[in-house]
Design an enzyme around this catalytic site. Structure first.
Site, PDB file in Angstrom:
ATOM      1  N   HIS A  21       8.342  -9.130  -6.895  1.00 29.36           N
ATOM      2  CA  HIS A  21       7.746  -8.961  -8.630  1.00 29.36           C
ATOM      3  C   HIS A  21       8.149  -8.268  -9.665  1.00 29.36           C
ATOM      4  O   HIS A  21       9.089  -8.272  -9.523  1.00 29.36           O
ATOM      5  CB  HIS A  21       6.243  -7.257  -7.878  1.00 29.36           C
ATOM      6  CG  HIS A  21       6.861  -6.063  -8.026  1.00 29.36           C
ATOM      7  ND1 HIS A  21       7.101  -5.673  -8.872  1.00 29.36           N
ATOM      8  CD2 HIS A  21       6.579  -5.613  -6.740  1.00 29.36           C
ATOM      9  CE1 HIS A  21       7.904  -4.087  -8.279  1.00 29.36           C
ATOM     10  NE2 HIS A  21       6.863  -3.868  -6.634  1.00 29.36           N
ATOM     11  N   HIS A  24      10.623  -5.202 -10.284  1.00 27.36           N
ATOM     12  CA  HIS A  24      11.594  -5.452  -9.196  1.00 27.36           C
ATOM     13  C   HIS A  24      12.639  -6.724 -10.177  1.00 27.36           C
ATOM     14  O   HIS A  24      14.228  -6.660 -10.402  1.00 27.36           O
ATOM     15  CB  HIS A  24      11.872  -6.588  -8.225  1.00 27.36           C
ATOM     16  CG  HIS A  24      10.855  -5.756  -6.679  1.00 27.36           C
ATOM     17  ND1 HIS A  24      10.519  -6.060  -6.355  1.00 27.36           N
ATOM     18  CD2 HIS A  24      11.506  -4.500  -6.480  1.00 27.36           C
ATOM     19  CE1 HIS A  24      10.216  -5.465  -5.667  1.00 27.36           C
ATOM     20  NE2 HIS A  24      10.219  -4.110  -5.511  1.00 27.36           N
ATOM     21  N   CYS A 129       6.727  11.202   4.321  1.00 20.50           N
ATOM     22  CA  CYS A 129       6.553  10.058   3.346  1.00 20.50           C
ATOM     23  C   CYS A 129       7.008   8.977   4.100  1.00 20.50           C
ATOM     24  O   CYS A 129       8.254   8.490   3.199  1.00 20.50           O
ATOM     25  CB  CYS A 129       5.966  10.100   1.913  1.00 20.50           C
ATOM     26  SG  CYS A 129       5.784   8.184   1.387  1.00 20.50           S
ATOM     27  N   CYS A 132       7.987   6.281   1.292  1.00 22.60           N
ATOM     28  CA  CYS A 132       9.301   6.834  -0.142  1.00 22.60           C
ATOM     29  C   CYS A 132       9.924   7.031   1.106  1.00 22.60           C
ATOM     30  O   CYS A 132      11.007   7.052   0.742  1.00 22.60           O
ATOM     31  CB  CYS A 132       8.670   7.953  -0.338  1.00 22.60           C
ATOM     32  SG  CYS A 132       7.704   8.126  -1.438  1.00 22.60           S
ATOM     33  N   CYS A 147       1.224  12.129  -0.191  1.00 21.10           N
ATOM     34  CA  CYS A 147       2.344  11.496  -1.388  1.00 21.10           C
ATOM     35  C   CYS A 147       2.343  11.983  -2.937  1.00 21.10           C
ATOM     36  O   CYS A 147       1.398  10.851  -3.025  1.00 21.10           O
ATOM     37  CB  CYS A 147       3.322  10.678  -0.590  1.00 21.10           C
ATOM     38  SG  CYS A 147       4.386   9.812  -1.886  1.00 21.10           S
ATOM     39  N   HIS A 150       2.668   7.243  -3.361  1.00 27.15           N
ATOM     40  CA  HIS A 150       2.385   6.472  -3.214  1.00 27.15           C
ATOM     41  C   HIS A 150       0.502   6.820  -2.642  1.00 27.15           C
ATOM     42  O   HIS A 150      -0.165   6.388  -2.633  1.00 27.15           O
ATOM     43  CB  HIS A 150       2.595   6.237  -1.454  1.00 27.15           C
ATOM     44  CG  HIS A 150       3.998   5.370  -1.900  1.00 27.15           C
ATOM     45  ND1 HIS A 150       4.810   6.211  -1.940  1.00 27.15           N
ATOM     46  CD2 HIS A 150       4.312   4.950  -1.818  1.00 27.15           C
ATOM     47  CE1 HIS A 150       6.493   5.052  -1.885  1.00 27.15           C
ATOM     48  NE2 HIS A 150       6.183   3.880  -2.189  1.00 27.15           N
ATOM     49  N   LYS A 298       1.195   1.701 -12.376  1.00 30.23           N
ATOM     50  CA  LYS A 298       2.983   0.955 -11.928  1.00 30.23           C
ATOM     51  C   LYS A 298       2.507  -0.355 -10.776  1.00 30.23           C
ATOM     52  O   LYS A 298       1.885   0.436  -9.949  1.00 30.23           O
ATOM     53  CB  LYS A 298       3.315   2.202 -11.163  1.00 30.23           C
ATOM     54  CG  LYS A 298       5.253   1.566 -10.640  1.00 30.23           C
ATOM     55  CD  LYS A 298       5.291   2.673  -9.639  1.00 30.23           C
ATOM     56  CE  LYS A 298       6.792   2.112  -8.993  1.00 30.23           C
ATOM     57  NZ  LYS A 298       7.481   2.900  -8.484  1.00 30.23           N
ATOM     58  N   LYS A 301       3.827  -2.075  -4.372  1.00 30.70           N
ATOM     59  CA  LYS A 301       3.001  -2.842  -2.699  1.00 30.70           C
ATOM     60  C   LYS A 301       1.062  -2.251  -2.894  1.00 30.70           C
ATOM     61  O   LYS A 301       1.435  -3.507  -2.165  1.00 30.70           O
ATOM     62  CB  LYS A 301       4.223  -2.598  -2.039  1.00 30.70           C
ATOM     63  CG  LYS A 301       3.580  -3.303  -0.755  1.00 30.70           C
ATOM     64  CD  LYS A 301       4.303  -3.720   0.501  1.00 30.70           C
ATOM     65  CE  LYS A 301       4.066  -3.769   1.792  1.00 30.70           C
ATOM     66  NZ  LYS A 301       4.102  -4.603   1.938  1.00 30.70           N
TER      67      LYS A 301
HETATM   68  N1  MSP Z   1      15.641   0.381  -1.668  1.00 29.58           N
HETATM   69  C1  MSP Z   1      15.372   1.666  -2.468  1.00 29.58           C
HETATM   70  C2  MSP Z   1      16.294   1.599  -3.263  1.00 29.58           C
HETATM   71  C3  MSP Z   1      17.890   2.358  -2.464  1.00 29.58           C
HETATM   72  S1  MSP Z   1      19.188   1.611  -4.154  1.00 29.58           S
HETATM   73  C4  MSP Z   1      20.652   2.583  -3.243  1.00 29.58           C
HETATM   74  C5  MSP Z   1      14.058   1.213  -2.747  1.00 29.58           C
HETATM   75  N2  MSP Z   1      13.728   0.266  -3.136  1.00 29.58           N
HETATM   76  S2  MSP Z   1      12.454  -0.751  -3.694  1.00 29.58           S
HETATM   77  O1  MSP Z   1      12.773  -1.721  -3.466  1.00 29.58           O
HETATM   78  O2  MSP Z   1      11.341   0.317  -4.247  1.00 29.58           O
HETATM   79  O3  MSP Z   1      13.089  -0.901  -5.664  1.00 29.58           O
HETATM   80  C6  MSP Z   1      12.753   0.311  -6.842  1.00 29.58           C
HETATM   81  C7  MSP Z   1      13.444  -0.042  -7.921  1.00 29.58           C
HETATM   82  O4  MSP Z   1      12.490  -1.314  -8.312  1.00 29.58           O
HETATM   83  C8  MSP Z   1      12.964   0.773  -9.119  1.00 29.58           C
HETATM   84  O5  MSP Z   1      13.788   1.851  -8.766  1.00 29.58           O
HETATM   85  C9  MSP Z   1      12.687  -0.432  -9.843  1.00 29.58           C
HETATM   86  O6  MSP Z   1      14.501  -0.371 -10.465  1.00 29.58           O
HETATM   87  C10 MSP Z   1      11.950  -1.328 -10.053  1.00 29.58           C
HETATM   88  N3  MSP Z   1      10.517  -1.800  -9.827  1.00 29.58           N
HETATM   89  C11 MSP Z   1       9.483  -1.644  -8.671  1.00 29.58           C
HETATM   90  N4  MSP Z   1       8.705  -1.108  -9.230  1.00 29.58           N
HETATM   91  C12 MSP Z   1       9.275  -1.204 -10.364  1.00 29.58           C
HETATM   92  C13 MSP Z   1       8.161  -1.153 -11.652  1.00 29.58           C
HETATM   93  N5  MSP Z   1       6.638  -1.279 -11.915  1.00 29.58           N
HETATM   94  N6  MSP Z   1       8.008  -0.829 -12.855  1.00 29.58           N
HETATM   95  C14 MSP Z   1       9.633  -0.784 -13.159  1.00 29.58           C
HETATM   96  N7  MSP Z   1      10.437  -1.222 -11.995  1.00 29.58           N
HETATM   97  C15 MSP Z   1       9.865  -1.251 -10.829  1.00 29.58           C
HETATM   98  O7  MSP Z   1      13.472   1.741  -3.925  1.00 29.58           O
END
Ligand code: MSP
Length: 507
Positions: A21, A24, A129, A132, A147, A150, A298, A301
């Site tokens: 999304h 990311h 969790c 997380c 958590c 979430h 925020k 998912k």
């Molecule tokens: N898999 C772990 C990260 C491991 S790194 C060794 C993880 N993955 S995640 O798919 O949840 O992605 C997290 C990252 O996606 C966040 O740290 C951020 O960079 C980005 N984001 C996901 N949602 C976001 C927002 N709503 N806003 C900004 N960044 C976001 O955690």
């Protein structure tokens, strides 16, 4: 080359239980623009992204979709990759934690920590969790059982597993951070990391017996490493940890980790401690950004407010998408995203400022100069502006502030438009005066095409082509490419469709 260290930039590796999304994409587009900026400066650059494919969350997502976790990971990892390709993400490597090379690096690094005496066996029981993939202390829960990230009930888990002696690293980490004051930006996030360390660090469980979807512990194959300790090591795997020491030493520790604030503790506390325990340097730079908020919440998912890159690209184009997240969401604080805001930014900066500059110049060159662009004047009033803008743009990209860098670059676009409005070349008769004005504007377009290429590469290549230059702006090298006077004149200037058609708020 600027005589600076190699530039190694990473995104978090994304969980394959989710679909990509704009949250990311925000991190990934920023990392891409930084990589492109450094390549433009001739810096040795390596840009890594990828997917995080082990752990309970992925296992459960696979079960829910009636397939094996590997099949699920293959499918969803491919989806991330397809979105990054659509967004012109110029990654040099795309790591997947289910690859053999990663398993080997995880084993090598954790074996080193074990051999150094920082891993031991113990019983763990705690509140976990699944979303997380983390344990929580009761005091951290919201409403007694949920958590804090979430807002979902945690689960009680008890198992005998391997522990990392994190408690031994509080002092070494504080010393290291004191010696490296700029390692975490912005400074508020550095303070947050220091706060966590000063509160006291407890040893952490780093393996699980309850699932087998992970990297087996080399000295105890009945257990797998807990997904976070496997995942963090991806940054070492990709540059040859355990396989090619020279390669690893080329890039490490000159890394720039880009992360969201949700994963600060893992990157700013656990990861540097693991590296110290393995006898390696902690990461030199961690840049932490806030959340992208949609309707004040925020995007996640579990939320209903998810927006997918393809939906926006359809309306705004790839560069319109990239520009929005780089320009309108300052790197650091939380930022509110709205379609209305995106339309306004697109119309103002792209359709009006940049698009108009190109179309005005191309129109007059075609009407008054037979379509042949003149060279800029040596003493142009815009020359000093251009050199100021190069300095400012560079300073901001180098300090991971894309929004300010683009603001600086666009000030040159605005100056050139003001210069055209003051001189009104469309009213001038052919001759040296008209040539000077048009040559200056073409020169600004050339310089802007170089400076903006990290953000909007396709558009800059198109501007380059329309003003008659050969090659590509991203093949140029700064700072020389921004020296005033580079546009040679005598080139065919093409008048094409608007670069960015204006949009109405309804899209
Ligand atoms: N898999 C772990 C990260 C491991 S790194 C060794 C993880 N993955 S995640 O798919 O949840 O992605 C997290 C990252 O996606 C966040 O740290 C951020 O960079 C980005 N984001 C996901 N949602 C976001 C927002 N709503 N806003 C900004 N960044 C976001 O955690």
């Amino acid at each position: 080359m600027r005589g600076v260290p190699p530039f190694y930039v990473t995104t978090p590796i994304y969980y394959v239980n989710d679909v990509p999304h704009i949250g990311h994409a925000y991190t990934t587009v920023t990392a891409d623009a930084l990589a492109r900026w450094h390549r433009l400066n001739g810096d040795d650059t390596f840009f890594l992204t990828g997917t995080d494919e082990h752990g309970l969350k992925v296992l459960r997502a696979a079960e829910a979709n009636n397939c094996t976790p590997q099949e699920w990971a293959d499918r969803t990892s491919g989806r991330f990759r397809a979105v990054w390709d659509m967004l012109d993400i110029s990654y040099d490597d795309y790591i997947r934690t289910t690859e053999d090379r990663h398993e080997a690096a995880v084993c090598a690094l954790l074996q080193r920590i074990y051999d150094n005496g920082y891993i031991y066996k113990n019983t763990y029981s705690g509140l976990y969790c699944v979303s997380c993939e983390a344990y929580y202390a009761p005091a951290d829960l919201v409403e007694g059982e949920c958590c804090p990230v979430h807002n979902r009930p945690v689960e009680h888990l008890e198992e005998e597993n391997w522990f990392f002696r994190l408690s031994a690293f509080a002092e070494p980490l504080l010393d290291w951070y004191e010696a490296h004051p700029g390692a975490v930006t912005p400074v508020g996030k550095r303070n947050e990391a220091l706060g966590i360390i000063r509160q006291g660090l407890e040893d952490i469980s780093i393996s699980r017996t309850s699932i087998d979807w992970g990297v087996p512990v080399p000295w105890d194959p009945n257990q797998v490493f807990y997904v976070w300790y496997d995942a963090l090591i991806n940054y070492a795997t990709a540059i040859g940890y355990g396989a090619d020491r020279n390669r690893f030493d080329t890039w490490w520790p000159h890394v720039h980790h880009l992360i969201g604030k949700d994963i600060l503790r893992f990157h700013c506390v656990y990861w540097p401690a693991m590296l110290l325990a393995a006898g390696e340097e902690p990461p030199a730079n961690i840049h932490v950004h806030g959340y992208l908020l949609v309707g004040g919440a925020k995007m996640a998912k579990t939320g209903l407010n998810q927006i997918f890159p393809a939906d926006l690209v359809e309306t705004f184009g790839v560069d319109g998408f990239r520009y929005q997240f780089l320009r309108d969401q300052p790197f650091g604080p939380d930022g509110d995203f709205s379609i209305e805001g995106m339309v306004t930014r697109y119309n103002t900066d792209l359709a009006n400022n940049l698009g108009n500059l190109l179309s005005r110049v191309a129109t007059v060159v075609n009407k008054a100069c037979g379509g042949v662009g003149p060279a800029p004047a040596a003493g142009s009033p815009l020359a000093a502006q251009a050199s100021r803008v190069l300095a400012e743009t560079s300073r901001h990209w180098d300090s991971v502030a894309p929004s300010l860098a683009l603001e600086a670059t666009w000030s040159l676009v605005r100056d050139a438009n003001a210069y055209l409005e003051a001189n009104e070349p469309w009213k001038m008769s052919p001759g040296p005066e008209l040539d000077a004005v048009l040559g200056d504007a073409l020169e600004v377009l050339r310089i802007v095409a170089v400076l903006a290429t990290p953000a909007i590469p396709q558009t800059c290549a198109e501007i380059w082509r329309r003003i008659g230059l050969s090659g590509r702006p991203d093949d140029q090298r700064l700072p020389a490419a921004a020296d005033w006077g580079g546009y040679p004149g005598g080139l065919t200037v093409v008048k094409g469709d608007p670069l960015f058609p204006r949009l109405s708020v309804e899209g």
